[in-house]
Design a protein around this motif. Structure first.
Motif, PDB file in Angstrom:
ATOM      1  N   VAL A  35       0.760  -1.550  -0.031  1.00 32.17           N
ATOM      2  CA  VAL A  35      -0.134   0.194  -0.214  1.00 32.17           C
ATOM      3  C   VAL A  35       1.008   1.139   0.485  1.00 32.17           C
ATOM      4  O   VAL A  35       1.471   1.696   0.923  1.00 32.17           O
ATOM      5  CB  VAL A  35      -0.651  -0.224   1.206  1.00 32.17           C
ATOM      6  CG1 VAL A  35      -1.652   1.384   1.563  1.00 32.17           C
ATOM      7  CG2 VAL A  35      -1.400  -0.995   1.455  1.00 32.17           C
ATOM      8  N   ARG A  36       0.842   1.885  -0.790  1.00 33.06           N
ATOM      9  CA  ARG A  36       1.632   3.350  -0.837  1.00 33.06           C
ATOM     10  C   ARG A  36       0.588   4.762  -0.384  1.00 33.06           C
ATOM     11  O   ARG A  36      -0.549   5.164  -0.737  1.00 33.06           O
ATOM     12  CB  ARG A  36       2.017   3.648  -2.337  1.00 33.06           C
ATOM     13  CG  ARG A  36       2.971   2.430  -3.064  1.00 33.06           C
ATOM     14  CD  ARG A  36       4.383   2.283  -2.836  1.00 33.06           C
ATOM     15  NE  ARG A  36       5.078   1.281  -3.258  1.00 33.06           N
ATOM     16  CZ  ARG A  36       5.460   0.652  -2.574  1.00 33.06           C
ATOM     17  NH1 ARG A  36       6.017   0.653  -1.574  1.00 33.06           N
ATOM     18  NH2 ARG A  36       6.825  -0.678  -3.537  1.00 33.06           N
ATOM     19  N   LEU A  37       0.685   5.558   0.435  1.00 35.67           N
ATOM     20  CA  LEU A  37       0.411   6.658   0.601  1.00 35.67           C
ATOM     21  C   LEU A  37       1.038   7.675   0.156  1.00 35.67           C
ATOM     22  O   LEU A  37       2.235   8.068   0.191  1.00 35.67           O
ATOM     23  CB  LEU A  37      -0.347   6.545   2.294  1.00 35.67           C
ATOM     24  CG  LEU A  37      -0.358   4.881   3.686  1.00 35.67           C
ATOM     25  CD1 LEU A  37      -0.100   5.291   5.100  1.00 35.67           C
ATOM     26  CD2 LEU A  37      -1.597   4.762   2.904  1.00 35.67           C
ATOM     27  N   SER A  38      -0.158   8.111   0.096  1.00 36.46           N
ATOM     28  CA  SER A  38       0.629   9.789  -0.366  1.00 36.46           C
ATOM     29  C   SER A  38       1.665  10.577   0.953  1.00 36.46           C
ATOM     30  O   SER A  38       1.081  10.169   1.640  1.00 36.46           O
ATOM     31  CB  SER A  38      -0.759  10.781  -0.899  1.00 36.46           C
ATOM     32  OG  SER A  38      -1.452  11.070   0.471  1.00 36.46           O
ATOM     33  N   ALA A  41      -1.213  11.575   4.279  1.00 39.32           N
ATOM     34  CA  ALA A  41      -1.526  10.310   4.532  1.00 39.32           C
ATOM     35  C   ALA A  41      -0.266   9.859   5.332  1.00 39.32           C
ATOM     36  O   ALA A  41      -0.982   9.132   6.625  1.00 39.32           O
ATOM     37  CB  ALA A  41      -1.714   9.096   3.503  1.00 39.32           C
ATOM     38  N   TYR A  74     -15.163   5.741   5.322  1.00 41.58           N
ATOM     39  CA  TYR A  74     -14.770   6.387   4.254  1.00 41.58           C
ATOM     40  C   TYR A  74     -15.477   6.495   3.697  1.00 41.58           C
ATOM     41  O   TYR A  74     -16.187   7.434   3.114  1.00 41.58           O
ATOM     42  CB  TYR A  74     -13.675   7.387   3.373  1.00 41.58           C
ATOM     43  CG  TYR A  74     -13.518   8.212   3.011  1.00 41.58           C
ATOM     44  CD1 TYR A  74     -13.256   9.209   3.158  1.00 41.58           C
ATOM     45  CD2 TYR A  74     -14.017   8.171   1.779  1.00 41.58           C
ATOM     46  CE1 TYR A  74     -13.072  10.416   2.930  1.00 41.58           C
ATOM     47  CE2 TYR A  74     -13.558   9.452   0.621  1.00 41.58           C
ATOM     48  CZ  TYR A  74     -13.336  10.478   1.785  1.00 41.58           C
ATOM     49  OH  TYR A  74     -13.140  12.048   0.503  1.00 41.58           O
ATOM     50  N   GLN A 110      -7.154  11.981   5.081  1.00 42.04           N
ATOM     51  CA  GLN A 110      -6.431  11.613   4.218  1.00 42.04           C
ATOM     52  C   GLN A 110      -5.836   9.934   3.643  1.00 42.04           C
ATOM     53  O   GLN A 110      -6.084   9.027   3.378  1.00 42.04           O
ATOM     54  CB  GLN A 110      -4.902  12.230   3.523  1.00 42.04           C
ATOM     55  CG  GLN A 110      -5.064  11.779   2.668  1.00 42.04           C
ATOM     56  CD  GLN A 110      -5.394  12.200   0.822  1.00 42.04           C
ATOM     57  OE1 GLN A 110      -6.618  12.917   0.847  1.00 42.04           O
ATOM     58  NE2 GLN A 110      -5.452  11.350  -0.705  1.00 42.04           N
ATOM     59  N   LYS A 113      -8.996   7.889   4.014  1.00 43.22           N
ATOM     60  CA  LYS A 113      -9.954   7.626   2.318  1.00 43.22           C
ATOM     61  C   LYS A 113      -8.921   7.215   2.076  1.00 43.22           C
ATOM     62  O   LYS A 113      -9.247   5.848   0.810  1.00 43.22           O
ATOM     63  CB  LYS A 113      -9.113   9.334   1.784  1.00 43.22           C
ATOM     64  CG  LYS A 113     -10.025   8.775   0.955  1.00 43.22           C
ATOM     65  CD  LYS A 113     -10.122  10.135  -0.481  1.00 43.22           C
ATOM     66  CE  LYS A 113     -10.900  10.791  -1.103  1.00 43.22           C
ATOM     67  NZ  LYS A 113      -9.727  12.328  -1.537  1.00 43.22           N
ATOM     68  N   GLU A 114      -7.381   6.801   2.038  1.00 40.04           N
ATOM     69  CA  GLU A 114      -6.533   5.608   1.088  1.00 40.04           C
ATOM     70  C   GLU A 114      -6.535   4.352   1.701  1.00 40.04           C
ATOM     71  O   GLU A 114      -6.602   3.338   0.921  1.00 40.04           O
ATOM     72  CB  GLU A 114      -5.579   6.217   1.399  1.00 40.04           C
ATOM     73  CG  GLU A 114      -5.104   7.791   0.774  1.00 40.04           C
ATOM     74  CD  GLU A 114      -4.071   8.499  -0.065  1.00 40.04           C
ATOM     75  OE1 GLU A 114      -2.795   7.652   0.271  1.00 40.04           O
ATOM     76  OE2 GLU A 114      -2.797   9.725  -0.080  1.00 40.04           O
ATOM     77  N   ASP A 116      -9.023   3.054   2.609  1.00 39.16           N
ATOM     78  CA  ASP A 116     -10.263   2.714   2.434  1.00 39.16           C
ATOM     79  C   ASP A 116     -10.315   2.704   1.129  1.00 39.16           C
ATOM     80  O   ASP A 116     -11.104   1.928   0.951  1.00 39.16           O
ATOM     81  CB  ASP A 116     -11.482   4.020   2.485  1.00 39.16           C
ATOM     82  CG  ASP A 116     -12.851   3.417   1.671  1.00 39.16           C
ATOM     83  OD1 ASP A 116     -13.081   3.715   1.135  1.00 39.16           O
ATOM     84  OD2 ASP A 116     -13.513   3.355   3.122  1.00 39.16           O
ATOM     85  N   GLN A 117      -9.940   2.979   0.024  1.00 41.82           N
ATOM     86  CA  GLN A 117      -8.881   2.188  -1.336  1.00 41.82           C
ATOM     87  C   GLN A 117      -8.714   1.411  -1.368  1.00 41.82           C
ATOM     88  O   GLN A 117      -8.925   0.887  -2.538  1.00 41.82           O
ATOM     89  CB  GLN A 117      -8.795   3.714  -2.454  1.00 41.82           C
ATOM     90  CG  GLN A 117      -9.920   4.988  -2.267  1.00 41.82           C
ATOM     91  CD  GLN A 117      -9.258   5.956  -3.000  1.00 41.82           C
ATOM     92  OE1 GLN A 117      -7.707   6.046  -2.917  1.00 41.82           O
ATOM     93  NE2 GLN A 117     -10.067   7.355  -2.474  1.00 41.82           N
ATOM     94  N   THR A 118      -8.309   0.663  -0.623  1.00 46.08           N
ATOM     95  CA  THR A 118      -7.862  -0.633  -0.335  1.00 46.08           C
ATOM     96  C   THR A 118      -8.008  -1.504  -0.599  1.00 46.08           C
ATOM     97  O   THR A 118      -7.560  -3.082  -0.321  1.00 46.08           O
ATOM     98  CB  THR A 118      -5.935  -0.863   0.454  1.00 46.08           C
ATOM     99  OG1 THR A 118      -6.622  -0.810   2.189  1.00 46.08           O
ATOM    100  CG2 THR A 118      -5.077   1.047   0.222  1.00 46.08           C
TER     101      THR A 118
END
Length: 144
Positions: A35-38, A41, A74, A110, A113-114, A116-118
């Motif tokens: 998982v790559r977080l910004s 994040a 999220y 954030q 949110k990230e 949640d997208q995984t």
């Protein structure tokens, strides 16, 4: 009693194979499954850890049990960002009050949110077979 030489060689070979396998597994830098977080994040994750949120809340079922699992908070019930940001400071029931500023709330949001997208947790489409493997319903192959 001494082992015959061929058993010692087999044992050394197996040990070398095991060591090589572990080296490959633990030094792999490929992106598979990562998982790559910004940057924003990552700051949210630091806040999550610094404030010990995982002692009460879970991500992917890992963490405390006092609060709900926040893996998909999220997207859960289409809650808007304003609602979530207000929950960060006030919470409900046993959640302590925090004093996050707007930047920190945006970073926590954030992070969630990230996450949640995984994926989804719990995966209600998964079936655990008798041999312990997980099978996703409506798919032909097992051992996924």
């Amino acid at each position: 009693m001494f082992l015959p030489r061929k058993y010692v060689l087999i044992l050394l070979l197996l040990l070398a194979l095991f060591s090589s396998y572990n080296y490959i597994i633990y030094t792999d830098t490929s992106a598979y499954g990562a998982v790559r977080l910004s940057g924003k994040a990552v700051q949210g994750e630091k806040l999550w850890l610094q404030n010990n949120c995982n002692s009460c809340h879970q991500i992917y079922g890992l963490g405390g049990y006092l609060g709900p699992d926040l893996t998909n908070v999220y997207s859960f019930r289409k809650r808007d960002e304003k609602y979530l940001k207000s929950m960060f400071n006030s919470g409900i029931n046993a959640m302590p009050e925090f004093d996050f500023n707007e930047t920190e709330k945006a970073e926590l949001l954030q992070f969630l949110k990230e996450i949640d997208q995984t994926g989804k947790y719990p995966n209600t489409e998964a079936v655990i077979e008798a041999d312990g493997w997980v099978k996703i319903q409506n798919q032909n192959s097992t051992h996924e």
